[in-house]
Design an enzyme around this catalytic site. Structure first.
Site, mmCIF file in Angstrom:
data_model
loop_
_atom_site.group_PDB
_atom_site.id
_atom_site.type_symbol
_atom_site.label_atom_id
_atom_site.label_comp_id
_atom_site.label_asym_id
_atom_site.label_seq_id
_atom_site.Cartn_x
_atom_site.Cartn_y
_atom_site.Cartn_z
ATOM 1 N N ASP A 250 36.421 -58.380 -63.864
ATOM 2 C CA ASP A 250 35.931 -58.050 -64.865
ATOM 3 C C ASP A 250 36.771 -57.864 -66.187
ATOM 4 O O ASP A 250 37.911 -56.920 -65.208
ATOM 5 C CB ASP A 250 34.394 -57.051 -65.476
ATOM 6 C CG ASP A 250 34.466 -55.897 -64.634
ATOM 7 O OD1 ASP A 250 35.512 -55.429 -64.160
ATOM 8 O OD2 ASP A 250 33.317 -55.115 -64.607
ATOM 9 N N ASN B 274 22.030 -47.737 -64.955
ATOM 10 C CA ASN B 274 21.772 -48.277 -65.493
ATOM 11 C C ASN B 274 21.141 -49.883 -63.794
ATOM 12 O O ASN B 274 20.841 -51.232 -63.803
ATOM 13 C CB ASN B 274 21.924 -49.136 -66.733
ATOM 14 C CG ASN B 274 22.175 -49.949 -66.535
ATOM 15 O OD1 ASN B 274 23.344 -50.468 -65.770
ATOM 16 N ND2 ASN B 274 22.616 -50.977 -67.400
ATOM 17 N N HIS C 230 23.414 -51.474 -63.307
ATOM 18 C CA HIS C 230 24.006 -53.222 -63.327
ATOM 19 C C HIS C 230 26.032 -52.870 -62.333
ATOM 20 O O HIS C 230 26.809 -51.687 -62.049
ATOM 21 C CB HIS C 230 25.098 -53.282 -64.676
ATOM 22 C CG HIS C 230 26.390 -52.064 -65.212
ATOM 23 N ND1 HIS C 230 26.887 -51.511 -66.690
ATOM 24 C CD2 HIS C 230 27.537 -51.540 -64.634
ATOM 25 C CE1 HIS C 230 27.518 -50.031 -66.441
ATOM 26 N NE2 HIS C 230 28.024 -50.963 -65.410
ATOM 27 N N GLU D 73 24.114 -56.605 -66.182
ATOM 28 C CA GLU D 73 23.403 -56.117 -66.469
ATOM 29 C C GLU D 73 22.182 -56.633 -66.589
ATOM 30 O O GLU D 73 21.920 -57.693 -66.438
ATOM 31 C CB GLU D 73 23.088 -55.896 -68.339
ATOM 32 C CG GLU D 73 24.754 -55.856 -68.848
ATOM 33 C CD GLU D 73 25.230 -54.046 -69.085
ATOM 34 O OE1 GLU D 73 24.291 -53.237 -68.673
ATOM 35 O OE2 GLU D 73 26.252 -53.352 -69.525
#
Ligand code: F6R
Length: 235
Positions: free
Chosen positions: A67, A136, A138, A143
């Site tokens: 990314d 979280n 991800h 996400e």
């Protein structure tokens, strides 16, 4: 899914670094999937050490990073391009022509993402993919959401990820609100995956991952659909 627990970040990093080194020994022209963030830094340090000892050769490998922020310039010290140069690429004998990171200043994000997936396929797919994980759950910048994108795509960052990544910027306001990220489908196409998880803050995400259920609200759990995943955990 193979779970490897370590007593220290250092031990975990050496294990992950060794996986990449042995991948390159067995197949010097491997296609490697790489990640940024604080977690892989120790593994990259270990790989640099092995390189300096003459134990690993990067000259024939190809790399694809997961990314990049969007928009961001490559010379921005917070860009993932900058990060990879600082922690690995400038310190080992990679062939610069073989290094790929989504282009955070591409004028057409959609075209950039499509070309990125096509290039991974053209190179024969990723042999070994390194992942970190967000608090979280991800992976890359995939996400939590009710559905997940399969391919590389432009995505928005959640407030929790902006807050978590603010530590690298002057303030949370400076964190880009978007990123280009490989999708979960692109990640699952990798032949082998290692996910490095460090620290108490990640315990929840780790527990969800190893529970075995797939839940798009904790994206890493899609790894339960893959048959060759190593989870490397240290607290
Ligand atoms: C970075 C990436 C992210 C990080 C995750 C954890 O390329 O893909 O998903 O792996 O945000 O980051 P750290 O390791 O900084 O906690």
């Amino acid at each position: 899914m193979r779970i490897e627990k370590f007593n220290s970040y250092k031990e975990m990093s050496e294990f992950v670094g060794d996986l990449f080194a042995s991948q390159l020994l067995l197949k010097p022209d491997s296609v490697l999937g790489l990640a940024t963030g604080s977690t892989p830094i120790g593994a990259y340090e270990h790989l640099v050490k092995l390189y300096n000892e003459g134990k690993v050769d990067f000259s024939k490998c190809t790399t694809f990073n997961l990314d990049e922020y969007y928009p961001i310039k490559q010379d921005n010290p917070q860009s993932y391009y900058y990060f990879m140069n600082e922690h690995l690429f400038s310190k080992v004998n990679v062939n610069k022509a073989n290094l790929h990171i989504p282009n955070g200043s591409a004028p057409d994000a959609e075209a950039e993402c499509k070309a990125y997936d096509e290039l991974i396929d053209k190179m024969g797919g990723i042999d070994l993919q390194l992942l970190g994980i967000g608090e979280n759950g991800h992976i890359g910048f995939n996400e939590p959401a009710s559905s997940l994108d399969p391919g590389t795509h432009l995505t928005g960052l959640t407030e929790s990820t902006i807050a978590a990544n603010a530590r690298f910027f002057d303030s949370a306001d400076d964190v880009p609100r978007h990123a280009l990220t490989m999708g979960v489908g692109s990640i699952l196409k990798a032949k082998r995956i290692v996910i490095a998880i460090n620290g108490e803050k990640k315990l929840d995400a780790f527990n969800k991952l190893i529970e075995g259920k797939v839940d798009t609200m904790s994206p890493a759990t899609v790894l339960n659909l893959h048959s060759n995943v190593i989870v490397a955990f240290s607290n």
